[in-house]
Design a protein around this motif. Structure first.
Motif, PDB file in Angstrom:
ATOM      1  N   TYR A  56       0.857  -1.185   0.000  1.00  0.00           N
ATOM      2  CA  TYR A  56       0.000   0.000   0.000  1.00  0.00           C
ATOM      3  C   TYR A  56       0.893   1.234   0.000  1.00  0.00           C
ATOM      4  CZ  TYR A  56       1.099   0.299   4.984  1.00  0.00           C
ATOM      5  OH  TYR A  56       1.770   0.396   6.165  1.00  0.00           O
ATOM      6  N   VAL A  57       0.300   2.364  -0.331  1.00  0.00           N
ATOM      7  CA  VAL A  57       1.031   3.631  -0.329  1.00  0.00           C
ATOM      8  C   VAL A  57       0.721   4.336   0.986  1.00  0.00           C
ATOM      9  CG1 VAL A  57       1.414   5.817  -1.512  1.00  0.00           C
ATOM     10  CG2 VAL A  57       0.799   3.772  -2.830  1.00  0.00           C
ATOM     11  N   SER A  58       1.731   4.525   1.809  1.00  0.00           N
ATOM     12  CA  SER A  58       1.512   5.156   3.113  1.00  0.00           C
ATOM     13  C   SER A  58       1.128   6.623   2.941  1.00  0.00           C
ATOM     14  CB  SER A  58       2.769   5.041   3.968  1.00  0.00           C
ATOM     15  OG  SER A  58       3.862   5.653   3.300  1.00  0.00           O
ATOM     16  N   VAL A  59       0.360   7.123   3.904  1.00  0.00           N
ATOM     17  CA  VAL A  59      -0.017   8.538   3.914  1.00  0.00           C
ATOM     18  C   VAL A  59       0.225   9.110   5.313  1.00  0.00           C
ATOM     19  CG1 VAL A  59      -1.729   8.336   2.063  1.00  0.00           C
ATOM     20  CG2 VAL A  59      -2.448   8.023   4.438  1.00  0.00           C
ATOM     21  N   GLY A  64       6.240   4.679   6.716  1.00  0.00           N
ATOM     22  CA  GLY A  64       6.413   4.961   5.296  1.00  0.00           C
ATOM     23  C   GLY A  64       6.692   3.722   4.459  1.00  0.00           C
ATOM     24  N   THR A  65       6.064   3.656   3.279  1.00  0.00           N
ATOM     25  CA  THR A  65       6.287   2.527   2.372  1.00  0.00           C
ATOM     26  C   THR A  65       7.089   2.923   1.133  1.00  0.00           C
ATOM     27  OG1 THR A  65       4.161   2.936   1.283  1.00  0.00           O
ATOM     28  CG2 THR A  65       4.183   1.322   3.094  1.00  0.00           C
ATOM     29  N   LEU A 106      -5.317   9.944  -0.377  1.00  0.00           N
ATOM     30  CA  LEU A 106      -4.717   8.681  -0.792  1.00  0.00           C
ATOM     31  C   LEU A 106      -4.119   8.783  -2.187  1.00  0.00           C
ATOM     32  CD1 LEU A 106      -7.558   6.259   0.373  1.00  0.00           C
ATOM     33  CD2 LEU A 106      -5.450   6.816   1.592  1.00  0.00           C
ATOM     34  N   LEU A 107      -3.151   7.921  -2.458  1.00  0.00           N
ATOM     35  CA  LEU A 107      -2.598   7.757  -3.785  1.00  0.00           C
ATOM     36  C   LEU A 107      -2.860   6.330  -4.236  1.00  0.00           C
ATOM     37  CD1 LEU A 107       0.861   9.494  -3.239  1.00  0.00           C
ATOM     38  CD2 LEU A 107      -1.081  10.397  -4.548  1.00  0.00           C
ATOM     39  N   GLU A 108      -3.121   6.156  -5.530  1.00  0.00           N
ATOM     40  CA  GLU A 108      -3.403   4.811  -6.032  1.00  0.00           C
ATOM     41  C   GLU A 108      -2.690   4.587  -7.364  1.00  0.00           C
ATOM     42  OE1 GLU A 108      -7.688   4.872  -6.250  1.00  0.00           O
ATOM     43  OE2 GLU A 108      -7.668   5.542  -8.321  1.00  0.00           O
ATOM     44  N   THR A 127      -0.010  -4.801   5.232  1.00  0.00           N
ATOM     45  CA  THR A 127      -1.163  -3.968   5.549  1.00  0.00           C
ATOM     46  C   THR A 127      -0.782  -2.799   6.452  1.00  0.00           C
ATOM     47  OG1 THR A 127      -1.908  -4.918   7.654  1.00  0.00           O
ATOM     48  CG2 THR A 127      -2.508  -6.121   5.652  1.00  0.00           C
ATOM     49  N   PRO A 128      -1.550  -1.723   6.351  1.00  0.00           N
ATOM     50  CA  PRO A 128      -1.423  -0.671   7.352  1.00  0.00           C
ATOM     51  C   PRO A 128      -2.148  -1.100   8.621  1.00  0.00           C
ATOM     52  CG  PRO A 128      -3.163  -0.111   5.819  1.00  0.00           C
ATOM     53  CD  PRO A 128      -2.574  -1.416   5.353  1.00  0.00           C
TER      54      PRO A 128
END
Length: 198
Positions: A56-59, A64-65, A106-108, A127-128
């Motif tokens: 996933y892209v962390s926010v 942080g990913t 969010l970013l996708e 997963t977050p």
């Protein structure tokens, strides 16, 4: 829901406490945590041998990913990233290195979506979460997105939640729909849970 169950009330209080602690983290703390977590995950046998990783892209102040996603792509892994559906379920698309804004901060991924069942094709699912307890029970943000996604993941798949220090706890309140994970990773290392399915 008119009335809070005891577990739901406990979750709300725990989320509030954990989010407050995350807001105190500095940018340097976040950068160092992201690098450390990436290093630990990339060193696990599960990630080293994985062909497909669902991440996933962390926010915001999530662990942080960015470094992890970059390293997975550099290593030639197929990376699936979530696309949040209107009902908060998760669809998935292959990460090509390009992201777009998806609302809610969010970013996708930009590629075509593969359907909610695509998460079942991943060898590793990251997963977050806000906390995980020693039995692998995970506390999310309350939308149920990842509990639904984890319900589609075959038993035995390496599932791991990314956390900051202090978020691996003794107890997370659980409801019937909550799904455990097989491991958690913090900046100090990966903790597997023997009692988790997987």
């Amino acid at each position: 829901m008119d009335e809070l169950t005891p577990a739901l009330a406990q979750k709300i209080a725990m989320r509030d406490r954990l989010l407050t602690a995350r807001r105190r983290l500095s940018l340097l703390d976040l950068q160092e945590a992201a690098q450390a977590i990436a290093g630990h995950l990339l060193a696990t046998p599960e990630v080293r041998r994985a062909a497909t990783v669902a991440a996933y892209v962390s926010v915001g102040t999530e662990p942080g990913t960015g470094p992890l996603l970059e390293a997975l792509l550099d290593a030639g892994r197929r990376v699936l990233l979530p696309v949040v559906l209107p009902d908060l379920d998760l669809d998935w698309a292959v990460h090509t290195g390009t992201l777009r804004s998806a609302g809610r901060g969010l970013l996708e991924p930009v590629g075509p979506t593969l359907g909610p069942e695509a998460v079942a094709t991943a060898d590793v699912v990251l997963t977050p979460g806000l906390a995980v307890d020693r039995s692998g029970m995970r506390l999310g943000r309350g939308g149920g997105s990842y509990d639904r996604a984890l319900g589609r993941v075959p038993v035995g798949t390496f599932t791991c939640t990314l956390l900051h220090e202090g978020e691996l706890v003794d107890f997370v309140p659980a409801e019937p729909h909550d799904r455990p994970v097989a491991a958690a990773v913090t900046p100090s290392g990966v903790t597997p849970f023997a009692s988790s399915p997987g």
